[in-house]
Enzyme design. Structure first.
Site, PDB file in Angstrom:
ATOM      1  N   ASP A   1     -29.559  11.038 -21.083  1.00 51.84           N
ATOM      2  CA  ASP A   1     -28.898   9.730 -21.019  1.00 51.84           C
ATOM      3  C   ASP A   1     -27.666   9.639 -21.901  1.00 51.84           C
ATOM      4  O   ASP A   1     -27.120   8.558 -22.114  1.00 51.84           O
ATOM      5  CB  ASP A   1     -29.881   8.629 -21.447  1.00 51.84           C
ATOM      6  CG  ASP A   1     -30.870   8.295 -20.339  1.00 51.84           C
ATOM      7  OD1 ASP A   1     -30.717   8.846 -19.240  1.00 51.84           O
ATOM      8  OD2 ASP A   1     -31.792   7.500 -20.571  1.00 51.84           O
TER       9      ASP A   1
ATOM     10  N   ASP B   1      10.195 -12.103   4.351  1.00 50.13           N
ATOM     11  CA  ASP B   1       9.493 -10.829   4.479  1.00 50.13           C
ATOM     12  C   ASP B   1       7.983 -11.008   4.499  1.00 50.13           C
ATOM     13  O   ASP B   1       7.264 -10.201   5.098  1.00 50.13           O
ATOM     14  CB  ASP B   1       9.878  -9.897   3.329  1.00 50.13           C
ATOM     15  CG  ASP B   1      11.305  -9.395   3.460  1.00 50.13           C
ATOM     16  OD1 ASP B   1      11.855  -9.507   4.570  1.00 50.13           O
ATOM     17  OD2 ASP B   1      11.857  -8.900   2.467  1.00 50.13           O
TER      18      ASP B   1
ATOM     19  N   GLY C   1       1.467   0.287   5.652  1.00 51.22           N
ATOM     20  CA  GLY C   1       0.836   0.419   6.959  1.00 51.22           C
ATOM     21  C   GLY C   1       1.782   0.042   8.075  1.00 51.22           C
ATOM     22  O   GLY C   1       1.843   0.704   9.118  1.00 51.22           O
ATOM     23  N   LEU C   2       2.562  -1.016   7.880  1.00 51.76           N
ATOM     24  CA  LEU C   2       3.559  -1.420   8.871  1.00 51.76           C
ATOM     25  C   LEU C   2       4.613  -0.336   9.037  1.00 51.76           C
ATOM     26  O   LEU C   2       5.001   0.009  10.154  1.00 51.76           O
ATOM     27  CB  LEU C   2       4.214  -2.732   8.438  1.00 51.76           C
ATOM     28  CG  LEU C   2       5.366  -3.224   9.315  1.00 51.76           C
ATOM     29  CD1 LEU C   2       4.871  -3.535  10.725  1.00 51.76           C
ATOM     30  CD2 LEU C   2       6.025  -4.458   8.700  1.00 51.76           C
TER      31      LEU C   2
END
Length: 541
Positions: free
Chosen positions: A36, A279, A414-415
């Site tokens: 541990d 935008d 992504g765009l």
């Protein structure tokens, strides 16, 4: 106890470690077996602290169980006292050592140390990390806070404590700096920040401040409530995450102190304007899924809905202690909260909802990668990359700017990737074209084979593509045919595949599945462009 590959929270003694490591002169003696001992890993490798955490383990082994493990603990406590000379000591057991019931608190009291000793009862099989941090901080306050003098000296400005920030906390260092600056601008002095960077002497004078600011309720709320009960010390209820919540926080502090409220936002409050810019209209209506600790989930839902214009389609938390607050939040957005610490349940819900953006933890980042969905991390547990060297708060107006950038950039990228994909056959953007910043120095034909491979991988994701240099029309058909047969779905015509490629990649998978289900229900053997648009119309109703 459920075994799982990943966990959102560790056992409660990890929370105790976070509090001890955050403070400057507290030492934690932990009765634990050799397996541990992972404190160094948590704090020096993940958070990258420049010092070892103040944790001493007894590190008993299997052969010690036949002897006196209690004596091992007492010897470890003596050595920690002699070596580190702390101002206070925490003692407790790990989840494994809890089973042998050695009572570290009683053993430490028997040593008659000259410093305060706080015994921690942390039920490892019922509670988890955040509760352990909250309970540890609460117990430290109960044992150490002094009653303020009856005749407090007059102050030129009101004072407050900031409660909740700890070691291994998500952006706690930067949040504290940002909120301290904000409070100073309002005319409030910060007396103590705890437990982060606080000493035992700091905790002793907590009750002398006029009020408390609770930045992280998962850790600081229990202590703030105790201070209110014992010393009539009020605390803030608003967590300043996002532009709107920061304004509400300012109003709450000014009401509490009688200070004038600022008439306008500071010059660095850019996120509010950016969110209204042309935008950002691309972001309106984006479907977002949120999961993390309760504080950040509730705040993120408000920011996403009211400041970004997103649609919250699902949210949840692993913080069971705050399940009621998260369920109440979910009702405001017409969704049902998911309260779980099983990441597989979270993945199933994400798969069913198919959001366009995920706001979550490190686990949701992995889920998003598998699903092909943009993701931003908003909450612990986090990766080493979420402890940046730069200043990157989440709270206050500067924090709102950071949140805007962090959430919007995955969608914008992504765009951009989608647009590049749409114009792949254009003379300037196709995969065989030379990079724009290098002009025409590279032969255009160099990447044609790789372009075919990329296109094939996108249009037939179940196929195992052949090496790029061996791809021909025949080989493409040989690779694609078994994939279509294995999928047990209708085949796609080349025109339909091409039309499908125009759909943004982060929702393309859902469009493919819906179309194939539509075709299957109607008994359509070959999916054409008309089938694709008929399916779109069907599922849009």
């Amino acid at each position: 106890m459920q075994l799982t590959l990943w966990t959102y929270e560790g056992p409660p003694h990890v929370g105790a470690m976070r509090v001890a490591t955050a403070m400057t002169d507290v030492h934690y003696v932990l009765h634990a077996p050799q397996g541990d001992t992972y404190a160094d890993l948590l704090f020096t490798m993940i958070e990258r602290l420049p010092r070892r955490p103040p944790v001493t383990y007894t590190t008993f082994q299997a052969r010690d169980l036949g002897g006196d493990t209690a004596e091992l603990f007492k010897e470890a406590a003596r050595q920690a006292m002699a070596r580190f000379n702390p101002a206070a000591m925490l003692v407790g057991s790990s989840c494994t050592a809890e089973l042998i019931q050695d009572d570290p608190g009683g053993l430490a009291q028997a040593l008659k140390l000259t410093i305060p000793v706080v015994a921690l009862e942390l039920p490892s099989y019922q509670r988890k990390e955040n509760w352990g941090a909250s309970e540890t901080f609460y117990q430290l306050c109960r044992h150490l806070v002094h009653k303020p003098a009856a005749d407090k000296p007059a102050k030129a400005r009101p004072t407050c404590n900031i409660l909740g920030p700890s070691a291994l906390g998500f952006r706690h260092r930067d949040d504290v700096k940002e909120i301290t600056q904000l409070l100073n601008q309002l005319g409030v002095d910060v007396a103590v920040i705890a437990p982060l960077s606080a000493s035992v002497a700091d905790l002793q004078k907590l009750a002398e401040a006029d009020f408390n600011v609770v930045l992280y309720p998962e850790i600081g709320l229990a202590a703030a409530q105790w201070l209110q009960r014992q010393f009539d010390q009020p605390y803030t209820k608003t967590v300043p995450l996002g532009s709107h919540a920061t304004r509400d926080f300012i109003a709450e502090v000014c009401t509490m102190t009688g200070l004038p409220q600022p008439t306008q936002d500071p010059s660095n409050a850019h996120a509010h304007w950016y969110a209204k810019s042309v935008d950002s209209t691309y972001l309106t209506g984006k479907r977002v899924y949120i999961f993390g600790d309760a504080t950040h989930v509730v705040a993120a839902a408000r920011i996403a809905s009211q400041e970004m214009g997103f649609e919250v389609v699902g949210l949840g938390t692993y913080s069971r202690e705050f399940a009621r607050e998260v369920r109440d939040c979910a009702k405001r957005y017409g969704v049902e909260a998911l309260i779980t610490d099983d990441y597989l349940e979270v993945e199933d819900q994400i798969n069913a909802l198919q959001p366009e953006l995920i706001l979550g933890t490190q686990m949701e980042r992995h889920i998003a990668k598998r699903q092909g969905i943009p993701c931003a991390v908003i909450s612990a547990p986090v990766h080493v990359q979420d402890f940046p060297a730069r200043y990157a708060p989440q709270m206050g107006f500067e924090g709102a700017n950071v949140l805007f950038d962090t959430w919007v950039h995955p969608l914008m990228m992504g765009l951009e990737e989608h647009l590049i994909g749409m114009f792949r056959e254009d003379f300037e953007f196709h995969a065989g074209a030379a990079p724009s910043h290098l002009g025409s120095t590279r032969p255009a034909a160099e990447n044609v084979a790789s372009a075919v491979a990329v296109t094939l991988a996108e249009t037939t994701p179940m196929a195992v593509a052949a090496p790029a240099e061996t791809l021909t029309t025949d080989s493409v058909q040989k690779v694609a045919a078994p994939a279509q047969a294995a999928s047990n779905q209708a085949t796609w015509s080349p025109e339909a595949e091409k039309e499908l490629g125009k759909i943004p990649f982060f929702v393309r998978g859902k469009a493919r599945r819906n179309t194939e289900r539509f075709a299957h229900d109607l008994g359509v053997a070959t999916i054409t462009v008309e089938t694709l648009y008929d399916a779109k119309a069907h599922f849009s109703r």
